[in-house]
Design an enzyme around this catalytic site. Structure first.
Site, PDB file in Angstrom:
ATOM      1  N   TYR A  81       0.855  -1.188   0.000  1.00 32.63           N
ATOM      2  CA  TYR A  81       0.000   0.000   0.000  1.00 32.63           C
ATOM      3  C   TYR A  81       0.893   1.240   0.000  1.00 32.63           C
ATOM      4  O   TYR A  81       1.429   1.646   1.032  1.00 32.63           O
ATOM      5  CB  TYR A  81      -0.928   0.025   1.214  1.00 32.63           C
ATOM      6  CG  TYR A  81      -1.899  -1.137   1.318  1.00 32.63           C
ATOM      7  CD1 TYR A  81      -2.122  -2.008   0.260  1.00 32.63           C
ATOM      8  CD2 TYR A  81      -2.583  -1.366   2.497  1.00 32.63           C
ATOM      9  CE1 TYR A  81      -3.015  -3.070   0.368  1.00 32.63           C
ATOM     10  CE2 TYR A  81      -3.479  -2.416   2.612  1.00 32.63           C
ATOM     11  CZ  TYR A  81      -3.690  -3.260   1.553  1.00 32.63           C
ATOM     12  OH  TYR A  81      -4.571  -4.300   1.672  1.00 32.63           O
ATOM     13  N   HIS A 119      -0.403 -12.230   1.209  1.00 35.73           N
ATOM     14  CA  HIS A 119      -1.018 -11.317   0.245  1.00 35.73           C
ATOM     15  C   HIS A 119      -0.793 -11.812  -1.185  1.00 35.73           C
ATOM     16  O   HIS A 119      -0.507 -11.033  -2.076  1.00 35.73           O
ATOM     17  CB  HIS A 119      -0.412  -9.923   0.430  1.00 35.73           C
ATOM     18  CG  HIS A 119      -1.338  -8.802   0.164  1.00 35.73           C
ATOM     19  ND1 HIS A 119      -0.898  -7.514   0.026  1.00 35.73           N
ATOM     20  CD2 HIS A 119      -2.688  -8.737   0.033  1.00 35.73           C
ATOM     21  CE1 HIS A 119      -1.919  -6.708  -0.188  1.00 35.73           C
ATOM     22  NE2 HIS A 119      -3.021  -7.429  -0.191  1.00 35.73           N
TER      23      HIS A 119
END
Length: 153
Positions: free
Chosen positions: A56, A118
Site C-alpha cells: 500500500y 497477500h
C-alpha cells in the site's frame, strides 16, 4: 461499534476495520494532520482493527500508520501482510522474515497482531499449493514463533 472475535485468535476487533490501502489514499498520500484526525476519530468511534500492507503505497501506509499510532499512543490491533514473489522462492522463510521486519520498522512496533499472506493461491498466477504448504507455512510459523506476529492467516 459492535465488537467481534476474530476467528479463533481470541482477539476482539471492531466489526468494521480501518483499511489503510491506496484506494482512499489517506494513509498513503494524505496530509499527516488529516491522517492523525481520521485515526483518532476512528478509535473514538470504536475501531480496533487497522489493516495495512507493504504494497500500500510502497510502504507509505505502514509508515504513516506507525507514526500516527505512536503519536496517539493507541492500543489497537494491527494486521499487515507479506507477499512472496518469484525472487523469494530460493529462501521463502528468510524473505517472509525480512518483509515482516521491514514492516515492523515502518509500523514502529515489535510485533503485529496478525500477519496475512497477500498472494493468490493456485492457478496460473498464484503460489503453487506445495510452496504454500511447505516453505510459506514454515516461514510464517517461524516469525510467529519468534514473536514477530501473534497470529497468521
Amino acid at each position: 461499534m459492535e465488537q467481534r472475535l476474530l476467528g479463533k485468535t481470541g482477539l476482539t476487533v471492531s466489526a468494521v476495520g480501518f483499511g489503510c490501502g491506496a484506494i482512499g489514499g489517506l494513509m498513503v498520500k494524505g496530509d499527516p494532520a488529516a491522517q492523525r484526525r481520521a485515526v483518532a476519530r476512528a478509535i473514538e468511534a470504536g475501531f480496533l482493527y487497522f489493516d495495512t500492507a507493504p504494497s500500500y503505497g510502497n510502504g507509505r501506509s505502514e509508515e504513516n500508520l506507525g507514526r500516527v499510532l505512536s503519536e496517539l499512543h493507541a492500543d489497537v490491533i494491527v494486521g499487515t501482510k507479506v507477499r512472496v514473489d518469484d525472487g523469494d522462492l530460493s529462501d521463502v522463510p528468510a524473505a517472509i522474515k525480512r518483509s515482516l521486519e521491514t514492516s515492523l520498522r515502518r509500523l514502529r512496533r515489535d510485533r503485529v497482531n496478525l500477519l496475512q499472506l497477500h498472494n493468490r493461491i493456485g492457478g496460473s498466477d498464484g503460489l503453487p499449493i506445495d510452496t504454500l504448504l511447505g516453505p510459506v507455512f514454515d516461514g510464517v510459523l517461524a516469525v510467529r514463533e519468534a514473536g514477530l506476529t501473534e497470529h497468521i492467516g
